[in-house]
Design a protein around this motif. Structure first.
Motif, short mmCIF file in Angstrom:
data_model
loop_
_atom_site.label_atom_id
_atom_site.label_comp_id
_atom_site.label_asym_id
_atom_site.label_seq_id
_atom_site.Cartn_x
_atom_site.Cartn_y
_atom_site.Cartn_z
N ASN A 113 0.81 -1.23 0.00
CA ASN A 113 0.00 0.00 0.00
C ASN A 113 0.84 1.27 0.00
N SER A 114 0.25 2.32 0.58
CA SER A 114 0.94 3.59 0.75
C SER A 114 1.03 3.88 2.25
N LEU A 115 1.79 4.89 2.61
CA LEU A 115 2.00 5.18 4.03
C LEU A 115 0.70 5.48 4.77
N THR A 116 -0.09 6.42 4.23
CA THR A 116 -1.30 6.82 4.94
C THR A 116 -2.28 5.64 5.04
N PRO A 144 0.39 17.01 7.41
CA PRO A 144 -1.08 17.11 7.32
C PRO A 144 -1.78 15.76 7.17
N SER A 145 -1.19 14.85 6.41
CA SER A 145 -1.84 13.56 6.21
C SER A 145 -1.97 12.80 7.52
N ASP A 146 -0.97 12.94 8.38
CA ASP A 146 -1.01 12.24 9.67
C ASP A 146 -2.10 12.82 10.55
N GLN A 202 10.92 14.05 12.60
CA GLN A 202 9.83 15.00 12.30
C GLN A 202 10.11 15.69 10.97
N TYR A 203 9.12 15.71 10.08
CA TYR A 203 9.39 16.14 8.70
C TYR A 203 9.79 17.61 8.59
N LEU A 204 9.26 18.45 9.49
CA LEU A 204 9.47 19.89 9.34
C LEU A 204 10.76 20.35 10.02
N CYS A 229 7.51 6.52 10.27
CA CYS A 229 8.95 6.55 9.96
C CYS A 229 9.21 7.05 8.55
N ALA A 230 8.31 7.88 8.01
CA ALA A 230 8.47 8.40 6.66
C ALA A 230 9.86 9.01 6.46
N HIS A 231 10.30 9.80 7.44
CA HIS A 231 11.58 10.48 7.32
C HIS A 231 12.69 9.78 8.08
N ALA A 232 12.37 8.62 8.63
CA ALA A 232 13.38 7.89 9.40
C ALA A 232 13.90 6.67 8.65
N SER A 252 8.35 4.77 0.85
CA SER A 252 9.62 4.28 0.30
C SER A 252 10.18 5.19 -0.79
N TYR A 253 9.55 6.36 -0.96
CA TYR A 253 10.03 7.23 -2.05
C TYR A 253 10.96 8.33 -1.55
N LYS A 254 11.15 8.43 -0.23
CA LYS A 254 12.05 9.45 0.31
C LYS A 254 13.46 8.85 0.36
C1 LIG Z 1 5.87 11.96 3.21
C2 LIG Z 1 4.95 11.84 4.36
C3 LIG Z 1 3.63 11.39 4.20
C4 LIG Z 1 3.06 11.10 2.84
O1 LIG Z 1 2.02 10.19 2.89
P1 LIG Z 1 1.68 9.24 1.64
O2 LIG Z 1 0.61 8.36 2.17
O3 LIG Z 1 2.95 8.52 1.28
O4 LIG Z 1 1.24 10.10 0.51
C5 LIG Z 1 2.86 11.25 5.33
N1 LIG Z 1 3.34 11.54 6.56
C6 LIG Z 1 4.61 11.97 6.74
C7 LIG Z 1 5.09 12.28 8.11
C8 LIG Z 1 5.43 12.15 5.65
O5 LIG Z 1 6.68 12.60 5.84
#
Ligand SMILES: *Cc1c(COP(=O)(O)O)cnc(C)c1O
Length: 435
Positions: A113-116, A144-146, A202-204, A229-232, A252-254
């Protein structure tokens, strides 16, 4: 300041010598480096410092995808068993590589799947709110997605995010969060918190957290704990199994360089491997031995595999397989070692050459950050935007996150000491024009 910084120098010969002596230098050649065609250098490779947003393409990916297309053309349905990398057990080919990258047992991880989507699926199992305990703790300024996914899960269970979504403010300069602040929040709200969903990095702000320390505090208050762990993943040396956290997910794209929208990853701790947790089910989560018997009742396979819904997208898994092979050859520990020194060099350049212009929001301790540095221009948002635009025009790529943060991430697989120096030089060129 660590002693490491004492030997740094801000000249091109020194940077080139570091690159030549880098034991991981050959890996850069395994990636396509985008080309910049503009002034001041004419055509040349970009200084690509944005692998934290979209990692570069490994050269091996094209052939790996073409191989799958050829096998599909050649074999049709028989590719499930007879492709060069048979499709039926394909997700298992990335299992060991994923486990190594995030510090897990192989059965604790799965690519899907995808992260979210993965965080939603894992929250179905690990966010089990009760009347007394239904809050979720996240960090302020979460991606924002989180925030969206947590707020919608809270509403889905009949609660109100205004009350049940607790966002912890940064308490340190630059907006980072101390362990003491997490401890205080858990002491204050612990009995009503069902889940702590925390970033690995943390992404920011680029702040790295120790999952074991966060998990220990959360578990002590009776909360389940999961990590984004998007950024980890592929950035810091995670030890998800030893951390004791309940679950984790990442894209897995970062840092993992597997391409736009790549197949994401999920981790479920071994102690839940056979637990009868509520979950959203699909046939690919069934016991593999009986999956094709097409029985009416769902019997989950053990471990993270049991959270799969569907047969996996082979064309999208091929890049992940290629990328993880690179990580396995480079080794997470060696990458992290190089990463710490590379980022320390970039931070040293910024502090010594541009300290009156730029402020680094990311913690200075190597253990509290990964590759990324988050910068603010002291003169404010407009100056920050101007610097960012100038850098892009000069072929030096970072990214911009509203309201005022520029993120740059020298990644150890393909970035160099010369890249870090080029960033500083391009920023100095901008400053000369705008002083
Ligand atoms: C990159 C990132 C996402 C992106 O979510 P997708 O489901 O991959 O589109 C979500 N949360 C964090 C913290 C991210 O860094």
């Amino acid at each position: 300041m660590t002693t490491m910084t004492e030997a740094f120098r801000a000249d091109a010969d020194w940077a080139r010598a570091q690159d030549a002596a880098d034991p991981l230098r050959a890996f850069r050649d395994e990636f396509h480096i985008p080309i910049h065609d503009g002034p001041p250098h004419g055509e040349g490779e970009q200084t690509y410092l944005v692998g934290n947003s979209l990692g570069l393409q490994p050269r091996g990916v094209r052939q790996a995808v073409l191989d799958e297309l050829d096998d599909w053309a050649r074999l049709g349905v028989e590719g499930h068993l007879h492709a060069r990398h048979p499709w039926l057990p394909y997700h298992a080919e990335v299992r060991d590589g994923l486990a190594e990258v995030v510090g897990a047992e192989p059965a604790e991880v799965v690519a899907m799947n995808s992260l979210t989507a993965n965080l939603h699926l894992l929250m179905v199992s690990f966010y089990r709110p009760t009347r007394e305990r239904h809050a979720v703790l996240i960090e302020r300024n979460a991606f924002p997605s989180d925030r969206d996914l947590v707020a919608s899960q809270i509403r889905f269970h009949g609660h109100d995010p205004a009350e049940a979504l607790i966002e912890l403010d940064g308490d340190e300069p630059g907006g980072t969060i101390s362990m003491q602040a997490i401890e205080r929040a858990l002491a204050e709200h612990g009995p009503r918190i069902a889940l702590v969903l925390w970033p690995g990095v943390q992404y920011l702000t680029g702040q790295a957290f120790d999952p074991a320390a966060v998990a220990k505090l959360a578990h002590a208050q009776g909360c389940t704990v999961g990590f984004d762990c998007a950024h980890a993943a592929g950035n810091i040396d995670l030890a998800l199994h030893d951390s004791g956290c309940d679950f984790a997910a990442w894209c897995s794209y970062k840092y993992l360089n597997s391409g736009p929208g790549a197949v994401a990853g999920a981790f479920v701790h071994a102690r839940h491997a056979r637990a009868r947790l509520p979950r959203f089910e699909g046939w690919w989560g069934r016991n593999e031995a009986t999956r094709f018997e097409m029985r009416p009742e769902f019997e989950s396979t053990a471990g993270a595999d049991g959270w799969q819904l569907s047969n996996p997208p082979i064309l999208a898994l091929a890049p992940l397989r290629v990328s993880l092979d690179i990580f396995q050859r480079a080794g997470m520990q060696r990458l992290r070692e190089k990463s710490k020194r590379l980022t320390a060099y970039l931070a040293w350049l910024l502090e010594t050459r541009l300290g009156d212009t730029l402020e680094i929001a990311t913690p200075s301790e190597p253990e509290r950050r990964g590759a990324q540095l988050s910068l603010r221009v002291r003169a404010g948002r407009d100056a920050g935007q101007s610097l960012f635009d100038s850098m892009t025009a000069q072929g030096v790529l970072g990214d911009w996150r509203e309201p005022d943060v520029m993120r740059i991430a020298p990644t150890p697989l393909y970035n160099t000491y010369s890249d870090c120096l080029r960033y500083a030089e391009a920023a100095l060129a901008w400053r000369r024009q705008h002083a």
